[in-house]
Design an enzyme around this catalytic site. Structure first.
Site, short mmCIF file in Angstrom:
data_model
loop_
_atom_site.label_atom_id
_atom_site.label_comp_id
_atom_site.label_asym_id
_atom_site.label_seq_id
_atom_site.Cartn_x
_atom_site.Cartn_y
_atom_site.Cartn_z
N ARG A 119 -18.12 -0.64 5.10
CA ARG A 119 -19.17 -1.35 4.36
C ARG A 119 -19.83 -2.40 5.25
O ARG A 119 -20.99 -2.75 5.10
CB ARG A 119 -18.53 -2.01 3.13
N GLU A 167 0.83 -1.21 0.00
CA GLU A 167 0.00 0.00 0.00
C GLU A 167 0.86 1.26 0.00
O GLU A 167 1.83 1.36 0.73
CB GLU A 167 -0.94 0.02 1.21
N HIS A 188 -1.33 -5.73 1.86
CA HIS A 188 -2.53 -6.55 1.76
C HIS A 188 -2.19 -7.86 1.06
O HIS A 188 -1.41 -7.88 0.11
CB HIS A 188 -3.61 -5.82 0.94
N CYS A 215 -8.12 -1.77 7.79
CA CYS A 215 -6.74 -1.78 7.30
C CYS A 215 -6.26 -0.38 6.97
O CYS A 215 -5.17 0.03 7.39
CB CYS A 215 -6.61 -2.70 6.07
N1 PCA Z 1 -8.53 -6.80 6.29
C1 PCA Z 1 -9.47 -5.74 6.53
C2 PCA Z 1 -9.37 -5.45 8.00
C3 PCA Z 1 -8.72 -6.66 8.60
C4 PCA Z 1 -8.13 -7.37 7.47
O1 PCA Z 1 -7.38 -8.37 7.54
C5 PCA Z 1 -9.28 -4.54 5.60
O2 PCA Z 1 -8.79 -4.72 4.47
O3 PCA Z 1 -9.64 -3.42 5.97
#
Ligand code: PCA
Length: 213
Positions: free
Chosen positions: A88, A78, A165, A141
């Site tokens: 959401r 990111e 991610h 996140c």
């Molecule tokens: N993914 C979520 C929050 C916790 C996770 O593992 C997100 O992409 O916001």
């Protein structure tokens, strides 16, 4: 060098979250850096206060957070977190903020201070798909990516932080049609490469990594 690596608990009806599972499987040392592992809840602000306590306790040089991004096919590094909670779905304690600032007195966004292009490059060198992402969404996140940088900048610290991610793992997509996944061992290897790149690149490399959409 000490690197605090965080992973989330399961959310959104999933039985597991590959982010904490992959963090648990990381080696305790990567390129001479000590890896400190921390599970955080998928809950607004509580996730941040647990990271804050761990920062006080361990005084790491880097905070790297990992989260599941179901639907993505590669490991995404990111670039930016935005000052926005717009959920959401409910988090794991039933909170669902809509269009709320994470911190009222914070800037619109913070960039990751990690060498994101070097991280993508190092993962790809191991033949694992990876790319830069320009949105971490507006759920927990993004909240953690933005909130950790906010805490660090407010303490005038030179600590670096950022977010990765990862896709679903195969067992999560058995009953989901056309849904990408990546084996947990591959994710662990990819994260190890990314951490090596953090240790070895004080400054990011200049290479093409932008996207048109
Ligand atoms: N993914 C979520 C929050 C916790 C996770 O593992 C997100 O992409 O916001």
């Amino acid at each position: 060098m000490k690197i605090l690596v965080t992973g989330f608990d399961p959310f959104g009806g999933e039985k597991m979250n590959p982010s904490i599972e992959s963090v648990k499987l990381l080696p305790d040392s990567i390129a001479d850096a000590t890896i400190i592992k921390l599970e955080i809840p998928t809950v607004v602000y509580k996730s941040l206060s647990i990271i804050h306590d761990a920062i006080q306790q361990y005084q790491p040089d880097v905070v790297l957070s990992i989260g599941q991004a179901g639907g993505r096919s590669d490991i995404t590094i990111e670039r930016v977190g935005i000052n926005m909670n717009d959920f959401r779905i409910k988090d794991n304690e039933g909170n669902q903020p809509i269009d709320q600032a994470i911190f009222e007195d914070g800037p619109a966004a913070y960039f990751s201070s990690l060498p994101i292009k070097a991280m993508v490059n190092e993962i790809q060198k191991s033949n694992i798909p990876a790319s830069i992402s320009n949105t971490a969404g507006t759920f927990v996140c993004n909240h953690v990516l933005y909130g950790v940088r906010y805490m660090i900048e407010h303490e005038n610290s030179t600590m670096k932080s950022g977010f990765i991610h990862i896709p679903f793992v195969p067992q999560q997509v058995v009953n989901k049609t056309n849904m990408p996944s990546m084996a947990l061992e591959t994710i662990v290897e990819g994260l190890t490469c990314a951490i090596r790149a953090i240790v070895e690149n004080e400054v990011d490399i200049k290479t093409i990594g932008g996207k048109i959409s």
